[in-house]
Motif scaffolding. Structure first.
Motif, short mmCIF file in Angstrom:
data_model
loop_
_atom_site.label_atom_id
_atom_site.label_comp_id
_atom_site.label_asym_id
_atom_site.label_seq_id
_atom_site.Cartn_x
_atom_site.Cartn_y
_atom_site.Cartn_z
N SER A 102 0.81 -1.22 0.00
CA SER A 102 0.00 0.00 0.00
C SER A 102 0.84 1.27 0.00
O SER A 102 0.30 2.36 0.20
CB SER A 102 -0.93 -0.01 1.22
OG SER A 102 -1.79 -1.11 1.19
N ILE A 103 2.16 1.14 -0.19
CA ILE A 103 3.01 2.32 -0.14
C ILE A 103 2.61 3.35 -1.18
O ILE A 103 2.51 4.55 -0.91
CB ILE A 103 4.49 1.91 -0.32
CG1 ILE A 103 5.02 1.25 0.96
CG2 ILE A 103 5.36 3.11 -0.66
CD1 ILE A 103 6.43 0.76 0.86
N THR A 104 2.36 2.89 -2.41
CA THR A 104 2.04 3.84 -3.49
C THR A 104 0.64 4.41 -3.36
O THR A 104 0.33 5.41 -4.02
CB THR A 104 2.17 3.15 -4.85
OG1 THR A 104 1.33 1.97 -4.86
CG2 THR A 104 3.60 2.71 -5.09
N GLU A 105 -0.22 3.81 -2.54
CA GLU A 105 -1.60 4.29 -2.44
C GLU A 105 -1.66 5.71 -1.89
O GLU A 105 -2.51 6.52 -2.30
CB GLU A 105 -2.41 3.35 -1.55
CG GLU A 105 -3.90 3.68 -1.47
CD GLU A 105 -4.61 3.51 -2.80
OE1 GLU A 105 -5.63 4.19 -3.00
OE2 GLU A 105 -4.12 2.71 -3.62
N SER A 106 -0.75 6.05 -0.96
CA SER A 106 -0.80 7.38 -0.34
C SER A 106 -0.50 8.49 -1.34
O SER A 106 -0.93 9.62 -1.16
CB SER A 106 0.19 7.44 0.82
OG SER A 106 1.51 7.21 0.36
N LYS A 107 0.27 8.17 -2.39
CA LYS A 107 0.63 9.17 -3.39
C LYS A 107 -0.19 9.03 -4.67
O LYS A 107 0.01 9.78 -5.62
CB LYS A 107 2.11 9.06 -3.74
CG LYS A 107 3.05 9.34 -2.56
CD LYS A 107 2.95 10.77 -2.12
CE LYS A 107 3.95 11.09 -1.02
NZ LYS A 107 3.83 12.48 -0.55
N HIS A 108 -1.13 8.10 -4.68
CA HIS A 108 -1.83 7.79 -5.92
C HIS A 108 -2.70 8.94 -6.40
O HIS A 108 -2.75 9.24 -7.60
CB HIS A 108 -2.69 6.53 -5.71
CG HIS A 108 -3.38 6.06 -6.95
ND1 HIS A 108 -4.75 5.99 -7.06
CD2 HIS A 108 -2.88 5.67 -8.14
CE1 HIS A 108 -5.06 5.56 -8.27
NE2 HIS A 108 -3.95 5.35 -8.93
N ILE A 109 -3.35 9.62 -5.47
CA ILE A 109 -4.27 10.69 -5.88
C ILE A 109 -3.50 11.86 -6.48
O ILE A 109 -3.81 12.34 -7.58
CB ILE A 109 -5.11 11.14 -4.68
CG1 ILE A 109 -6.01 10.00 -4.21
CG2 ILE A 109 -5.93 12.38 -5.04
CD1 ILE A 109 -6.83 10.33 -2.99
N LYS A 110 -2.45 12.33 -5.76
CA LYS A 110 -1.68 13.48 -6.24
C LYS A 110 -0.85 13.16 -7.47
O LYS A 110 -0.66 14.02 -8.34
CB LYS A 110 -0.77 13.99 -5.12
CG LYS A 110 -1.50 14.65 -3.96
CD LYS A 110 -2.11 15.97 -4.38
CE LYS A 110 -2.78 16.67 -3.21
NZ LYS A 110 -3.43 17.93 -3.63
N ALA A 111 -0.31 11.93 -7.53
CA ALA A 111 0.61 11.61 -8.61
C ALA A 111 -0.08 11.07 -9.85
O ALA A 111 0.50 11.12 -10.95
CB ALA A 111 1.65 10.58 -8.12
N VAL A 112 -1.30 10.54 -9.71
CA VAL A 112 -1.94 9.90 -10.86
C VAL A 112 -3.33 10.49 -11.14
O VAL A 112 -3.60 10.98 -12.24
CB VAL A 112 -2.05 8.37 -10.64
CG1 VAL A 112 -2.76 7.71 -11.83
CG2 VAL A 112 -0.67 7.75 -10.44
N LYS A 113 -4.21 10.44 -10.14
CA LYS A 113 -5.60 10.79 -10.40
C LYS A 113 -5.76 12.26 -10.82
O LYS A 113 -6.40 12.57 -11.83
CB LYS A 113 -6.45 10.50 -9.18
CG LYS A 113 -6.71 9.01 -8.96
CD LYS A 113 -7.69 8.79 -7.82
CE LYS A 113 -8.00 7.30 -7.67
NZ LYS A 113 -8.96 7.06 -6.56
N GLU A 114 -5.20 13.18 -10.02
CA GLU A 114 -5.38 14.60 -10.34
C GLU A 114 -4.70 15.00 -11.65
O GLU A 114 -5.30 15.72 -12.46
CB GLU A 114 -4.88 15.45 -9.17
CG GLU A 114 -5.76 15.32 -7.92
CD GLU A 114 -5.29 16.19 -6.79
OE1 GLU A 114 -4.25 16.87 -6.94
OE2 GLU A 114 -5.97 16.21 -5.74
N PRO A 115 -3.45 14.57 -11.92
CA PRO A 115 -2.89 14.87 -13.25
C PRO A 115 -3.69 14.26 -14.39
O PRO A 115 -3.80 14.87 -15.47
CB PRO A 115 -1.48 14.26 -13.17
CG PRO A 115 -1.14 14.24 -11.72
CD PRO A 115 -2.43 13.97 -11.03
N TRP A 116 -4.28 13.08 -14.17
CA TRP A 116 -5.10 12.47 -15.22
C TRP A 116 -6.34 13.33 -15.50
O TRP A 116 -6.72 13.53 -16.67
CB TRP A 116 -5.52 11.07 -14.79
CG TRP A 116 -6.67 10.50 -15.58
CD1 TRP A 116 -7.98 10.46 -15.22
CD2 TRP A 116 -6.61 9.91 -16.89
NE1 TRP A 116 -8.75 9.89 -16.18
CE2 TRP A 116 -7.93 9.53 -17.25
CE3 TRP A 116 -5.59 9.66 -17.79
CZ2 TRP A 116 -8.23 8.91 -18.44
CZ3 TRP A 116 -5.90 9.04 -19.00
CH2 TRP A 116 -7.19 8.67 -19.32
#
Length: 404
Positions: A102-116
């Motif tokens: 789950s390490i990448t989950e904490s950065k998933h929104i800022k690093a993936v969802k919002e830029p998408w």
């Protein structure tokens, strides 16, 4: 009447059992997590992990009490099932060293969802990378502008100030302002005082001159033997110089659980501030005094940080109120040490110590009674309102290694 009393007794018993179940399951789960997070796991560690897992399963089998009491309609915890596989995979592949899926989950929104969402949804990868790069540059620019005072007021007021010939004050960047990793060489433990504050007219510590003279006597003649009578005041050196008061100290220590800094060092700020956001804040610290109890550590509440020069030597000291262990072993139910503030003749036991004896900050939890706390209870009174406290070894991984 008999049925009512029996019903209340049964309900009280259920409540106590639910409390015991939550308490025991939660602590054993945390024990397991901290043990498997170690960067090196030995055979004794594997035995401790197995014991923690067995204790967890003992409480886990009674989780149906939550459905019987109507708290939940079902109990399904798939991630806790993975605990049984840790021992086998540690033997096969070595220590996980804090690795988690789950390490990448904490950065998933800022690093993936919002830029998408900001992209055109067509060949979005390159657009997302550009967005992330520009956001990083904007954040860095904002920090620089804030350090130069450009984020205060409006653009017009800043322009008018510059045209008037006033130069903005560039604030010094303080890397130690917040807790976090330290980029530097590895050392076991280190502590230093923060920049000085003016000496107040009253520090509300009337015994400080006497304690300071006894501290200087110990520095000049060596520490007294255990149980020895304190030296008389006339035999202690006299100090008449100036004292600088510090409102905080910075502790650096080796934290193998947080390898973000070079060498695995971590930094935290310890405060002894008479006015921190409107309230006095006196943090508690671990002091290395030696001895068999609690691994030779004693809790001290930092009442004052100060420094002074005596002779040709600069001393950096702390005035601490001792909080000593109750008994020679941790509490059998929680596994945490119980401590109480020490007093003599109704007065707090205070002592001036060198800050090099301080290992790091610690967290205390009040031992609550059966009565509820008052509605107007304030957090700033937490270290004054209870007779005894738990030393929270679960505060972080490093504290767990200190006291486990």
């Amino acid at each position: 009447m008999y049925c009512v009393i029996d019903l209340e007794t049964d309900l009280s018993r259920r409540r106590r059992w639910i409390s015991t179940l939550c308490h025991g399951q939660g602590l054993t789960f945390m024990d397991f997590c901290y043990l498997v997070r170690r960067n090196a796991i030995s055979t004794p560690d594997l035995i401790s992990i197995k014991n923690a897992l067995d204790r967890f399963h003992y409480f886990h089998q009674f989780r149906t009490i939550f459905m019987e009491c109507g708290v939940r309609t079902n109990i399904s915890l798939p991630r806790q099932h993975s605990l049984i596989h840790y021992l086998r995979f540690i033997r096969l592949f070595g220590s996980p060293n804090g690795l988690c899926s789950s390490i990448t989950e904490s950065k998933h929104i800022k690093a993936v969802k919002e830029p998408w969402r900001r992209s055109s949804r067509y060949n979005a990868l390159s657009q997302m990378l550009v967005t992330l790069t520009r956001l990083d540059k904007l954040a860095a620019a904002k920090r620089k502008f804030a350090a130069r005072g450009m984020m205060t007021g409006t653009t017009s007021s800043y322009t008018a100030m510059v045209l008037a010939g006033c130069q903005p004050q560039v604030a010094a960047e303080d890397e130690d302002e917040d807790d976090g990793v330290v980029h530097g060489p590895k050392s076991l433990s280190d502590i230093e005082l923060a920049p000085t504050a003016p000496l107040a007219a009253h520090v509300h510590q009337p015994t400080l001159p006497l304690l300071l003279r006894r501290f200087l006597h110990a520095e000049v003649h060596g520490p007294p033997a255990d149980g020895a009578i304190p030296p008389p005041l006339h035999a202690c050196p006299t100090f008449e110089g100036s004292i600088a008061v510090h409102h905080s100290a910075i502790a650096r220590f080796y934290a193998p659980s947080d390898l973000g800094g070079a060498g695995g060092m971590y930094r935290e700020r310890i405060r002894s501030n008479p006015n921190w956001h409107g309230y006095a804040r006196r943090d508690t610290v671990l002091v290395d005094v030696g001895g068999p109890v609690m691994k030779g550590l004693v809790i001290g509440r930092a009442m004052l940080f100060f420094s002074f020069e005596f002779g040709d030597t600069e001393y950096q000291c702390a005035l601490v109120h001792w909080i000593v262990p109750v008994g020679n072993a941790p509490d059998p139910d929680t596994g945490m040490w119980v401590v109480e503030p020490e007093s003599a003749a109704g007065m707090p036991s205070l002592e001036v110590i060198d800050i090099d004896a301080i290992a790091r900050a610690c967290h205390l939890i009040g031992v609550y009674g059966t009565s509820p706390l008052p509605e107007d209870f304030h957090f700033s009174d937490s270290l004054d309102a209870f007779n005894t406290y738990f030393v929270n070894k679960y505060a972080d991984h490093h504290m767990y290694e200190f006291l486990a």
